[in-house]
Motif scaffolding. Structure first.
Motif, PDB file in Angstrom:
ATOM      1  N   HIS A 208      10.400  -8.909 -10.354  1.00  0.00           N
ATOM      2  CA  HIS A 208      11.818  -8.518 -10.387  1.00  0.00           C
ATOM      3  C   HIS A 208      12.348  -8.354  -8.956  1.00  0.00           C
ATOM      4  O   HIS A 208      11.679  -7.752  -8.107  1.00  0.00           O
ATOM      5  N   PRO A 209      13.545  -8.876  -8.671  1.00  0.00           N
ATOM      6  CA  PRO A 209      14.082  -8.779  -7.293  1.00  0.00           C
ATOM      7  C   PRO A 209      14.193  -7.346  -6.783  1.00  0.00           C
ATOM      8  O   PRO A 209      14.067  -7.104  -5.576  1.00  0.00           O
ATOM      9  N   HIS A 210      14.411  -6.398  -7.674  1.00  0.00           N
ATOM     10  CA  HIS A 210      14.555  -5.007  -7.229  1.00  0.00           C
ATOM     11  C   HIS A 210      13.261  -4.467  -6.622  1.00  0.00           C
ATOM     12  O   HIS A 210      13.304  -3.504  -5.855  1.00  0.00           O
ATOM     13  N   LEU A 211      12.145  -5.073  -6.960  1.00  0.00           N
ATOM     14  CA  LEU A 211      10.851  -4.581  -6.483  1.00  0.00           C
ATOM     15  C   LEU A 211      10.348  -5.342  -5.262  1.00  0.00           C
ATOM     16  O   LEU A 211       9.161  -5.274  -4.927  1.00  0.00           O
ATOM     17  N   SER A 212      11.225  -6.037  -4.578  1.00  0.00           N
ATOM     18  CA  SER A 212      10.807  -6.865  -3.441  1.00  0.00           C
ATOM     19  C   SER A 212      10.144  -6.059  -2.330  1.00  0.00           C
ATOM     20  O   SER A 212       9.302  -6.573  -1.590  1.00  0.00           O
ATOM     21  N   ASP A 213      10.493  -4.786  -2.200  1.00  0.00           N
ATOM     22  CA  ASP A 213       9.907  -3.952  -1.151  1.00  0.00           C
ATOM     23  C   ASP A 213       8.983  -2.887  -1.726  1.00  0.00           C
ATOM     24  O   ASP A 213       8.611  -1.940  -1.034  1.00  0.00           O
ATOM     25  N   ALA A 214       8.603  -3.011  -3.025  1.00  0.00           N
ATOM     26  CA  ALA A 214       7.793  -1.990  -3.688  1.00  0.00           C
ATOM     27  C   ALA A 214       6.306  -2.294  -3.550  1.00  0.00           C
ATOM     28  O   ALA A 214       5.891  -3.445  -3.364  1.00  0.00           O
ATOM     29  N   ALA A 215       5.497  -1.242  -3.667  1.00  0.00           N
ATOM     30  CA  ALA A 215       4.041  -1.365  -3.613  1.00  0.00           C
ATOM     31  C   ALA A 215       3.455  -0.926  -4.952  1.00  0.00           C
ATOM     32  O   ALA A 215       3.932   0.039  -5.559  1.00  0.00           O
ATOM     33  N   ALA A 216       2.430  -1.630  -5.423  1.00  0.00           N
ATOM     34  CA  ALA A 216       1.770  -1.271  -6.674  1.00  0.00           C
ATOM     35  C   ALA A 216       1.116   0.100  -6.537  1.00  0.00           C
ATOM     36  O   ALA A 216       0.458   0.391  -5.533  1.00  0.00           O
ATOM     37  N   ALA A 217       1.298   0.947  -7.587  1.00  0.00           N
ATOM     38  CA  ALA A 217       0.722   2.293  -7.550  1.00  0.00           C
ATOM     39  C   ALA A 217       0.769   2.906  -8.941  1.00  0.00           C
ATOM     40  O   ALA A 217       1.812   2.879  -9.596  1.00  0.00           O
ATOM     41  N   ASP A 218      -0.370   3.455  -9.390  1.00  0.00           N
ATOM     42  CA  ASP A 218      -0.429   4.244 -10.624  1.00  0.00           C
ATOM     43  C   ASP A 218       0.169   3.524 -11.828  1.00  0.00           C
ATOM     44  O   ASP A 218       0.929   4.105 -12.608  1.00  0.00           O
ATOM     45  N   GLY A 219      -0.158   2.249 -12.014  1.00  0.00           N
ATOM     46  CA  GLY A 219       0.324   1.527 -13.175  1.00  0.00           C
ATOM     47  C   GLY A 219       1.768   1.088 -13.095  1.00  0.00           C
ATOM     48  O   GLY A 219       2.350   0.655 -14.098  1.00  0.00           O
ATOM     49  N   GLY A 220       2.373   1.195 -11.918  1.00  0.00           N
ATOM     50  CA  GLY A 220       3.755   0.772 -11.751  1.00  0.00           C
ATOM     51  C   GLY A 220       3.990   0.338 -10.320  1.00  0.00           C
ATOM     52  O   GLY A 220       3.058  -0.109  -9.627  1.00  0.00           O
ATOM     53  N   TYR A 221       5.199   0.491  -9.874  1.00  0.00           N
ATOM     54  CA  TYR A 221       5.564   0.090  -8.517  1.00  0.00           C
ATOM     55  C   TYR A 221       6.417   1.189  -7.892  1.00  0.00           C
ATOM     56  O   TYR A 221       7.356   1.690  -8.502  1.00  0.00           O
ATOM     57  N   ARG A 222       6.062   1.532  -6.667  1.00  0.00           N
ATOM     58  CA  ARG A 222       6.723   2.637  -5.982  1.00  0.00           C
ATOM     59  C   ARG A 222       7.468   2.107  -4.759  1.00  0.00           C
ATOM     60  O   ARG A 222       6.945   1.274  -4.012  1.00  0.00           O
TER      61      ARG A 222
END
Length: 204
Positions: A169-183
């Motif tokens: 998803h474009p909204h997660l372009s700067d997110a890092a995987a963590a705890d079963g999701g993206y932070r």
């Protein structure tokens, strides 16, 4: 002015002028004040002045003392209301602002729809001193609720998790995987990707 207005009309006009004068003073000092003070503190201070003015109104014994009370009420009203546009803009994306401003307009007028007739009924039935106290108690309850519901620590950007969006998803372009999701961290507002406020530090 006495040649053109009956005494009662002149007294009303002067009271309204005192209220307007207080509002103008607040409007003049707010730009500089908000450079050094968070919106929350300024708005709660203005609401606190309104509460204090209503309670002082209970003890006002003559018209001369009423005018400074009306000035203080105008000052407090403007301090509490004027930054609301900044707050709404901060709390929304550009495309959501028309709906948010419309909702705020409707909610504020719904409150007036209750309190205006209430003030008139109380004044006619019990007199102005009791009316000042009743409205002061109502305003104090509202300010207390605002102070609790609007946290003092209110940063623009928050760390938070996404566990329903796909990794692509474009909204997660700067997110890092963590705890079963993206932070990730960014200026946080309620929108289609953020349907609730982070409930605890762990959620953030």
């Amino acid at each position: 002015i006495s040649d053109y207005f009956p005494k009662r009309q002149r007294a009303t006009a002067l009271a309204l002028a005192a209220f307007g004068g207080g509002s103008m003073v607040a409007a003049l000092i707010l730009p500089r004040l908000l450079d050094d003070m968070p919106d929350r503190k300024a708005m709660l201070a203005g609401a606190g002045i309104l509460v204090a003015g209503l309670f002082v109104g209970f003890a006002v014994a003559n018209y001369a003392l009423l005018l400074p009370v009306w000035f203080a009420l105008g000052l407090g009203y403007s301090l509490a209301q004027t930054p609301s546009g900044r707050l709404l803009r901060r709390s929304s994306h550009l495309e959501d602002r028309p709906a948010l401003f419309a909702a705020q307009f409707a909610l504020s007028h719904a409150c007036w729809l209750i309190t205006y007739p209430l003030a008139g009924w109380l004044g006619a039935a019990f007199g102005l001193p009791i009316t000042f106290v009743a409205l002061g108690l109502l305003a104090a309850a509202a300010v207390s609720a605002a102070a609790v519901l609007w946290p003092a620590a209110d940063p623009d950007e928050l760390d938070h998790m996404h566990d329903t969006l796909e990794a692509s998803h474009p909204h997660l372009s700067d997110a890092a995987a963590a705890d079963g999701g993206y932070r990730h961290r960014h200026a946080f507002v309620i929108d289609r990707h953020h349907t609730r406020w982070p409930a605890s530090p762990r959620d953030r």
